[in-house]
Design a protein around this motif. Sequence first.
Motif, mmCIF file in Angstrom:
data_model
loop_
_atom_site.group_PDB
_atom_site.id
_atom_site.type_symbol
_atom_site.label_atom_id
_atom_site.label_comp_id
_atom_site.label_asym_id
_atom_site.label_seq_id
_atom_site.Cartn_x
_atom_site.Cartn_y
_atom_site.Cartn_z
ATOM 1 N N ALA A 14 0.825 -1.303 -0.041
ATOM 2 C CA ALA A 14 0.128 -0.146 0.097
ATOM 3 C C ALA A 14 0.865 1.106 0.209
ATOM 4 O O ALA A 14 1.933 1.221 0.695
ATOM 5 N N SER A 15 0.557 1.962 -0.774
ATOM 6 C CA SER A 15 1.397 3.435 -0.868
ATOM 7 C C SER A 15 0.386 4.679 -1.017
ATOM 8 O O SER A 15 -0.695 4.573 -1.311
ATOM 9 N N GLY A 16 0.900 5.684 -0.760
ATOM 10 C CA GLY A 16 0.149 7.102 -0.824
ATOM 11 C C GLY A 16 0.303 7.777 0.690
ATOM 12 O O GLY A 16 1.204 7.366 1.594
ATOM 13 N N SER A 17 -0.681 8.523 0.922
ATOM 14 C CA SER A 17 -0.776 9.185 2.198
ATOM 15 C C SER A 17 -1.620 8.587 3.058
ATOM 16 O O SER A 17 -2.678 8.928 3.393
ATOM 17 N N ILE A 18 -0.965 7.411 3.692
ATOM 18 C CA ILE A 18 -1.729 6.912 4.638
ATOM 19 C C ILE A 18 -1.049 7.001 6.035
ATOM 20 O O ILE A 18 -0.088 7.098 6.222
ATOM 21 N N PHE A 19 -2.279 7.265 6.939
ATOM 22 C CA PHE A 19 -2.246 7.390 8.226
ATOM 23 C C PHE A 19 -1.905 6.143 8.935
ATOM 24 O O PHE A 19 -1.003 6.191 9.880
ATOM 25 N N ASP A 20 -2.812 5.161 8.646
ATOM 26 C CA ASP A 20 -2.828 4.007 9.342
ATOM 27 C C ASP A 20 -3.612 2.896 8.718
ATOM 28 O O ASP A 20 -4.648 3.142 8.155
ATOM 29 N N ILE A 21 -3.388 1.504 8.733
ATOM 30 C CA ILE A 21 -3.795 0.539 8.189
ATOM 31 C C ILE A 21 -4.371 -0.333 9.282
ATOM 32 O O ILE A 21 -3.452 -0.967 10.082
ATOM 33 N N TYR A 58 -7.068 -10.873 -5.183
ATOM 34 C CA TYR A 58 -7.074 -9.324 -4.916
ATOM 35 C C TYR A 58 -6.506 -9.164 -3.535
ATOM 36 O O TYR A 58 -7.100 -9.786 -2.714
ATOM 37 N N CYS A 59 -5.787 -8.019 -3.480
ATOM 38 C CA CYS A 59 -5.520 -7.696 -2.200
ATOM 39 C C CYS A 59 -6.452 -6.397 -1.796
ATOM 40 O O CYS A 59 -7.095 -5.675 -2.566
ATOM 41 N N ASN A 60 -6.513 -6.329 -0.099
ATOM 42 C CA ASN A 60 -7.456 -5.431 0.112
ATOM 43 C C ASN A 60 -7.236 -4.857 1.406
ATOM 44 O O ASN A 60 -6.412 -5.618 2.314
ATOM 45 N N ALA A 61 -7.445 -3.593 2.006
ATOM 46 C CA ALA A 61 -7.131 -2.946 3.156
ATOM 47 C C ALA A 61 -8.049 -2.038 3.558
ATOM 48 O O ALA A 61 -8.706 -1.205 2.676
ATOM 49 N N ASP A 62 -8.276 -1.836 4.995
ATOM 50 C CA ASP A 62 -9.091 -0.980 5.750
ATOM 51 C C ASP A 62 -8.134 -0.106 6.127
ATOM 52 O O ASP A 62 -7.388 -0.336 6.748
ATOM 53 N N LEU A 63 -8.017 1.334 5.614
ATOM 54 C CA LEU A 63 -7.070 2.156 6.149
ATOM 55 C C LEU A 63 -7.698 3.565 6.195
ATOM 56 O O LEU A 63 -8.607 3.796 5.671
ATOM 57 N N MET A 68 -8.619 11.196 7.303
ATOM 58 C CA MET A 68 -8.576 10.937 8.696
ATOM 59 C C MET A 68 -9.825 9.806 8.920
ATOM 60 O O MET A 68 -10.395 9.986 10.069
ATOM 61 N N ARG A 69 -10.387 9.238 7.934
ATOM 62 C CA ARG A 69 -11.323 8.233 8.007
ATOM 63 C C ARG A 69 -11.224 7.067 7.575
ATOM 64 O O ARG A 69 -10.402 6.731 6.288
ATOM 65 N N MET A 70 -11.555 5.823 7.987
ATOM 66 C CA MET A 70 -11.306 4.588 7.380
ATOM 67 C C MET A 70 -12.140 4.445 6.229
ATOM 68 O O MET A 70 -13.334 4.812 6.072
ATOM 69 N N ALA A 71 -11.355 3.803 5.335
ATOM 70 C CA ALA A 71 -12.159 3.438 4.055
ATOM 71 C C ALA A 71 -11.442 2.143 3.609
ATOM 72 O O ALA A 71 -10.270 1.697 3.832
#
Length: 120
Positions: free
Chosen positions: A23-30, A93-98, A104-107
């Motif tokens: 996972a890449s980009g402006s990620i705060f938390d996974i 497929y990979c999947n992530a809740d991040l 600053m919201r989970m998606a």
Amino acid sequence: VQLQASGGGLVQPGGSLRLSCAASGSIFDINVMGWYRQAPGKQRELVAAITSGGNTNYADSVKGRFTVSRDNAKNTVYLRMNSLEPEDTAVYYCNADLITIATMRMANYWGQGTQVTVSS
């Protein structure tokens, strides 16, 4: 945010493969990262998932053969697949809740999919 999967391919029955998804980009938390698969004519199904704390969940059909793991420092999830069977043939497929820094919201996010073919 992008989820980039790799590692698929053609393998003989009984063989092994390892999938990776970064996972890449402006990620705060996974939170949860995982793998789903979709075979031709079938619905997409959960294969395995892992929380940030290391708790795992597997589909009954892959228990004992597949192992999910992650490197939190690299925002990467792995799927080690052993004793592969023709029935494992699918697009994975990979999947992530991040949470992104922007919202600053989970998606929930999906990767692009990687083909795994098990055939002699």
